[in-house]
Design an enzyme around this catalytic site. Structure first.
Site, PDB file in Angstrom:
ATOM      1  N   LYS A  55      -0.239   4.181  -8.305  1.00 44.53           N
ATOM      2  CA  LYS A  55      -0.329   5.387  -8.846  1.00 44.53           C
ATOM      3  C   LYS A  55       0.795   5.526  -9.493  1.00 44.53           C
ATOM      4  O   LYS A  55       0.791   6.191 -10.601  1.00 44.53           O
ATOM      5  CB  LYS A  55      -0.402   6.687  -7.639  1.00 44.53           C
TER       6      LYS A  55
ATOM      7  N   ASP B 194       0.819  -0.924  -0.121  1.00 42.16           N
ATOM      8  CA  ASP B 194       0.092  -0.068   0.124  1.00 42.16           C
ATOM      9  C   ASP B 194       0.790   1.035   0.086  1.00 42.16           C
ATOM     10  O   ASP B 194       0.619   2.400   0.543  1.00 42.16           O
ATOM     11  CB  ASP B 194      -1.089   0.152   1.087  1.00 42.16           C
TER      12      ASP B 194
ATOM     13  N   ASN C  43      -5.576 -10.159  -3.555  1.00 47.68           N
ATOM     14  CA  ASN C  43      -5.235  -9.909  -2.037  1.00 47.68           C
ATOM     15  C   ASN C  43      -4.704  -8.276  -2.324  1.00 47.68           C
ATOM     16  O   ASN C  43      -4.567  -7.585  -1.427  1.00 47.68           O
ATOM     17  CB  ASN C  43      -4.046 -10.657  -1.537  1.00 47.68           C
TER      18      ASN C  43
ATOM     19  N   LYS D  52       1.828   1.726  -5.141  1.00 44.06           N
ATOM     20  CA  LYS D  52       2.399   1.180  -6.673  1.00 44.06           C
ATOM     21  C   LYS D  52       1.581   1.548  -7.567  1.00 44.06           C
ATOM     22  O   LYS D  52       1.939   1.815  -8.722  1.00 44.06           O
ATOM     23  CB  LYS D  52       2.537  -0.163  -6.210  1.00 44.06           C
TER      24      LYS D  52
ATOM     25  N   GLY E 174      -0.077  14.043  -3.198  1.00 44.18           N
ATOM     26  CA  GLY E 174      -1.391  13.823  -3.251  1.00 44.18           C
ATOM     27  C   GLY E 174      -1.937  12.407  -4.101  1.00 44.18           C
ATOM     28  O   GLY E 174      -0.866  12.346  -4.709  1.00 44.18           O
TER      29      GLY E 174
ATOM     30  N   PRO F 159      -8.514  -1.157   8.999  1.00 43.78           N
ATOM     31  CA  PRO F 159      -7.778  -0.112   9.397  1.00 43.78           C
ATOM     32  C   PRO F 159      -6.122  -0.598   9.233  1.00 43.78           C
ATOM     33  O   PRO F 159      -5.821  -1.429   9.872  1.00 43.78           O
ATOM     34  CB  PRO F 159      -8.022   0.330  10.714  1.00 43.78           C
TER      35      PRO F 159
ATOM     36  N   GLY G 249      -4.514  -4.255  -3.667  1.00 42.09           N
ATOM     37  CA  GLY G 249      -5.718  -3.317  -3.911  1.00 42.09           C
ATOM     38  C   GLY G 249      -4.623  -2.189  -3.956  1.00 42.09           C
ATOM     39  O   GLY G 249      -3.945  -1.657  -3.283  1.00 42.09           O
ATOM     40  N   HIS G 250      -5.055  -1.558  -5.444  1.00 45.90           N
ATOM     41  CA  HIS G 250      -4.373  -0.550  -5.977  1.00 45.90           C
ATOM     42  C   HIS G 250      -5.157   0.461  -6.234  1.00 45.90           C
ATOM     43  O   HIS G 250      -5.983   0.404  -7.031  1.00 45.90           O
ATOM     44  CB  HIS G 250      -3.426  -0.864  -7.267  1.00 45.90           C
TER      45      HIS G 250
ATOM     46  N   GLY H 215       5.481  12.216  -3.949  1.00 50.71           N
ATOM     47  CA  GLY H 215       3.893  12.074  -4.141  1.00 50.71           C
ATOM     48  C   GLY H 215       3.655  13.261  -3.029  1.00 50.71           C
ATOM     49  O   GLY H 215       3.903  13.055  -1.914  1.00 50.71           O
TER      50      GLY H 215
ATOM     51  N   GLN I 136       1.668  -6.387  -3.323  1.00 48.81           N
ATOM     52  CA  GLN I 136       2.426  -6.606  -1.876  1.00 48.81           C
ATOM     53  C   GLN I 136       3.827  -5.840  -1.973  1.00 48.81           C
ATOM     54  O   GLN I 136       3.941  -4.967  -2.774  1.00 48.81           O
ATOM     55  CB  GLN I 136       2.373  -8.193  -1.686  1.00 48.81           C
TER      56      GLN I 136
HETATM   57  P1  GDP Z   1      -0.545  -0.017  -3.676  1.00 47.58           P
HETATM   58  O1  GDP Z   1      -1.350  -0.999  -3.119  1.00 47.58           O
HETATM   59  O2  GDP Z   1       0.735   0.190  -3.265  1.00 47.58           O
HETATM   60  O3  GDP Z   1      -1.293   0.423  -5.013  1.00 47.58           O
HETATM   61  O4  GDP Z   1      -1.189   1.201  -2.658  1.00 47.58           O
HETATM   62  P2  GDP Z   1      -2.696   1.511  -2.484  1.00 47.58           P
HETATM   63  O5  GDP Z   1      -3.390   2.088  -3.476  1.00 47.58           O
HETATM   64  O6  GDP Z   1      -3.252   0.224  -1.879  1.00 47.58           O
HETATM   65  O7  GDP Z   1      -2.687   2.873  -1.340  1.00 47.58           O
HETATM   66  C1  GDP Z   1      -2.128   4.025  -1.494  1.00 47.58           C
HETATM   67  C2  GDP Z   1      -2.857   5.105  -1.285  1.00 47.58           C
HETATM   68  O8  GDP Z   1      -2.522   6.380  -1.171  1.00 47.58           O
HETATM   69  C3  GDP Z   1      -4.021   5.033  -2.477  1.00 47.58           C
HETATM   70  O9  GDP Z   1      -5.455   5.514  -1.814  1.00 47.58           O
HETATM   71  C4  GDP Z   1      -3.658   6.161  -3.299  1.00 47.58           C
HETATM   72  O10 GDP Z   1      -4.778   6.908  -3.965  1.00 47.58           O
HETATM   73  C5  GDP Z   1      -2.889   7.057  -2.296  1.00 47.58           C
HETATM   74  N1  GDP Z   1      -1.883   7.889  -2.689  1.00 47.58           N
HETATM   75  C6  GDP Z   1      -0.829   7.281  -3.493  1.00 47.58           C
HETATM   76  N2  GDP Z   1       0.068   8.645  -3.543  1.00 47.58           N
HETATM   77  C7  GDP Z   1      -0.212   9.488  -2.644  1.00 47.58           C
HETATM   78  C8  GDP Z   1       0.182  10.729  -2.333  1.00 47.58           C
HETATM   79  O11 GDP Z   1       1.317  11.002  -2.742  1.00 47.58           O
HETATM   80  N3  GDP Z   1      -0.550  11.485  -1.271  1.00 47.58           N
HETATM   81  C9  GDP Z   1      -1.488  10.921  -0.900  1.00 47.58           C
HETATM   82  N4  GDP Z   1      -2.121  11.688   0.206  1.00 47.58           N
HETATM   83  N5  GDP Z   1      -2.158   9.905  -0.970  1.00 47.58           N
HETATM   84  C10 GDP Z   1      -1.459   9.201  -2.325  1.00 47.58           C
HETATM   85  P1  IMO Z   2      -0.729  -4.299  -2.182  1.00 44.28           P
HETATM   86  O1  IMO Z   2      -0.730  -4.942  -3.594  1.00 44.28           O
HETATM   87  C1  IMO Z   2      -0.705  -4.509   2.102  1.00 44.28           C
HETATM   88  C2  IMO Z   2      -1.089  -8.946   3.803  1.00 44.28           C
HETATM   89  C3  IMO Z   2      -2.302  -9.453   4.163  1.00 44.28           C
HETATM   90  C4  IMO Z   2      -1.685 -10.221   5.310  1.00 44.28           C
HETATM   91  C5  IMO Z   2      -0.646 -10.919   4.553  1.00 44.28           C
HETATM   92  C6  IMO Z   2      -1.251 -12.393   3.961  1.00 44.28           C
HETATM   93  O2  IMO Z   2      -2.172  -3.569  -2.266  1.00 44.28           O
HETATM   94  O3  IMO Z   2       0.383  -3.582  -1.565  1.00 44.28           O
HETATM   95  P2  IMO Z   2      -2.656 -12.879   2.041  1.00 44.28           P
HETATM   96  O4  IMO Z   2      -4.152 -12.645   1.721  1.00 44.28           O
HETATM   97  O5  IMO Z   2      -1.834 -12.333   0.897  1.00 44.28           O
HETATM   98  O6  IMO Z   2      -2.227 -14.459   2.281  1.00 44.28           O
HETATM   99  O7  IMO Z   2      -2.124 -12.248   3.379  1.00 44.28           O
HETATM  100  O8  IMO Z   2      -0.257  -9.991   3.547  1.00 44.28           O
HETATM  101  N1  IMO Z   2      -1.191  -8.311   2.299  1.00 44.28           N
HETATM  102  C7  IMO Z   2      -1.181  -7.073   2.001  1.00 44.28           C
HETATM  103  N2  IMO Z   2      -0.951  -5.946   2.759  1.00 44.28           N
HETATM  104  N3  IMO Z   2      -1.024  -4.638   0.765  1.00 44.28           N
HETATM  105  C8  IMO Z   2      -1.480  -5.770   0.227  1.00 44.28           C
HETATM  106  O9  IMO Z   2      -1.296  -5.682  -1.231  1.00 44.28           O
HETATM  107  C9  IMO Z   2      -1.308  -6.988   0.695  1.00 44.28           C
HETATM  108  N4  IMO Z   2      -1.689  -8.317   0.295  1.00 44.28           N
HETATM  109  C10 IMO Z   2      -1.375  -9.106   1.112  1.00 44.28           C
HETATM  110  O10 IMO Z   2      -2.921  -8.301   5.220  1.00 44.28           O
HETATM  111  O11 IMO Z   2      -1.284  -9.767   6.266  1.00 44.28           O
HETATM  112 MG    MG Z   3      -2.792  -1.708  -1.758  1.00 46.35          MG
END
Ligand code: GDP
Ligand code: IMO
Ligand code: MG
Length: 427
Positions: A18, A13, A38, A16, A414, A303, A40-41, A412, A223
């Site tokens: 963005k 999270d 698993n 990646k 925002g 959370p 979520g981007h 970044g 991940q």
């Molecule tokens: P990923 O799994 O690595 O693709 O990341 P996620 O999308 O799960 O979580 C990153 C969150 O931060 C998303 O809601 C993005 O829209 C947000 N985001 C990415 N870059 C920035 C940034 O520079 N500032 C802020 N405030 N939010 C960001």
């Molecule tokens: P992105 O790509 C954050 C965590 C789960 C758990 C562990 C194993 O959005 O960064 P799983 O279901 O993969 O066997 O769970 O890994 N986990 C993540 N945490 N971002 C993710 O993906 C994750 N994918 C799995 O919360 O602790």
């Molecule tokens: Mg994610």
């Protein structure tokens, strides 16, 4: 020619999605090489917000071919739901390619993921419950179902029956669940075949030909390094290779083709699920990071645990992945603190340790040693040049860069595509 890898440098999270989207219009292929739904981007483009789980984030860039590589595990229901959702919003997904060697998440593996976790009780991993672990376990046990098996009903049936031989014993005798019928599983999987067929390809060959034709291929990790099954905080990890090495095995692109490795790192740290997290905060600061950063899971809504930036973790990710460039995300979330702590080393049972401890026990015992940097109070979300940032924010970025093992090329400020400061071009 170039193959460029994007990896998470912390616990996921980091942003990646963005980062991949930012480069999407300039690359020819975006390949997801590990994990499954698993992940979520979130990608924000103007007023539109997209949550992608199984599809590579490059799917949002017209002209870029999205590829699901052999290293991915695919829940076919989710795949088609995600495609339908995007199509309904006017996104063209017709270019999508799916590796014939990718594995399929069968329904019994979703069930086993959930009952395994319940069975583990206090030792649980906190998985996303999507069947990821059991499906990769089947792959390693040579009991997996691959996409290509769906095109040969006889083989498919034999493989499902083979997998269920043992699983039904476990489900009924250990977990007290009802046995799964092979016929039902086979029927469900076959129900997807006609829609799937035109997408399926020998993706390793396609990518090799693309690289030979001087196309640019971006490999997008799900991940992150600390969740990698080999290099993460085992057993509190996911079940795939989320690092640069996994980009090669999960796509069939050889290491000699990789010219750039981009590590995505948040200006602080988060983690979902169980496992050690030395800089985790349990106080108001943690709550404030969670609120300001919107730190709630894209996949499960949980959370996220929040803490300060951990430089030994970033250095570790730089070394394991061969990071050439870092993208530092969410700097805007740190606005408003008088001073910002950064973990520079650990105290492990009374001893200073500068790098990731060798053992998991050491990491569980690690207490962060902080250095404090002056904060800033100005809104930085409209900054587009590094010089637009307040002096203290610039100093924070430079200080973090000096101890993280690679240069910071993008910052970044925002979630939107536009809310990005480029210091060095990533391609
Ligand atoms: P990923 O799994 O690595 O693709 O990341 P996620 O999308 O799960 O979580 C990153 C969150 O931060 C998303 O809601 C993005 O829209 C947000 N985001 C990415 N870059 C920035 C940034 O520079 N500032 C802020 N405030 N939010 C960001
Ligand atoms: P992105 O790509 C954050 C965590 C789960 C758990 C562990 C194993 O959005 O960064 P799983 O279901 O993969 O066997 O769970 O890994 N986990 C993540 N945490 N971002 C993710 O993906 C994750 N994918 C799995 O919360 O602790
Ligand atoms: Mg994610």
């Amino acid at each position: 020619m170039p193959a460029v890898v994007i990896v998470g440098a912390q616990w996921g999270d980091e942003g990646k999605g963005k980062a991949t989207d930012l480069l999407g219009s300039r690359v020819d292929y975006v390949v997801k090489f590990n994990g499954g739904n698993n992940a979520g981007h979130t990608v924000v483009i103007g007023d539109e917000k997209y949550a992608l789980h199984l599809l590579p984030s490059g799917i949002l860039s017209p002209g870029c071919v999205p590829v699901i590589g052999n290293g991915v595990v695919i829940d076919l229901d989710v795949l088609f739901q995600e495609i339908d959702g995007l199509n309904a919003r006017g996104i063209d997904t017709s270019q999508l390619l799916v590796s014939a060697n990718a594995h399929v998440i069968a329904d019994y593996n979703r069930t086993l993921d959930k009952v395994n976790e319940r069975f583990l009780g206090s030792r649980k991993i906190g998985t996303t419950g999507r069947g990821i672990g059991p499906t990769y376990a089947d792959k390693m046990n040579r009991l997996g179902i691959r996409i290509q098996d769906l095109f040969d009903e006889k083989i498919l049936r034999a493989k499902v029956e083979g997998a269920l031989d043992l699983k039904n014993q476990i489900l009924t005798k250990i977990y007290n669940r009802r046995a799964v019928s092979a016929d039902e599983i086979v029927e469900t999987l076959l129900g997807h075949v006609e829609r799937l067929r035109p997408m399926v390809a020998d993706t390793t060959l396609v990518l090799e030909q693309a690289l030979k034709a001087d196309k640019t291929v971006l490999l997008e990790a799900g991940q992150a390094t600390l969740l990698d099954v080999d290099h993460g905080t085992y057993p509190f990890v996911t079940s795939s290779s989320a690092t640069t090495g996994g980009a090669c095995t999960g796509s069939g692109i050889p290491p000699t083709r990789v010219t750039r490795v981009i590590g995505i790192v948040k200006a602080y740290a988060t983690r979902v699920g169980e496992g050690p997290f030395p800089t985790e905060l349990f106080d108001e600061d943690g709550e404030r990071l969670r609120t300001n950063g919107g730190e709630f899971g894209t996949t499960t809504g949980r959370p996220r645990r929040c803490g300060w930036y951990d430089a030994p973790v970033a250095r570790y990710a730089a070394r394991i992945n061969g990071v050439t460039d870092f993208v530092l995300t969410k700097l805007d979330v740190l606005t408003g603190w008088d001073q910002i702590p950064v973990c520079v080393a650990y105290d492990v049972d009374g001893e200073r340790v500068d790098e990731m401890p060798m053992t998991q026990t050491g990491f569980h015992h690690a207490k962060p040693i902080y250095e404090y940097f002056p904060g800033w109070h100005e809104d930085i979300s409209a900054a587009r040049e590094f010089s637009d940032l307040p002096a203290n924010a610039q100093a924070y970025v430079r200080a973090v860069e000096a101890i993280s093992g690679a240069r910071i090329s993008t910052v970044g400020v925002g979630p939107d595509r536009e809310q990005t400061i480029v210091l060095h071009d990533l391609l």
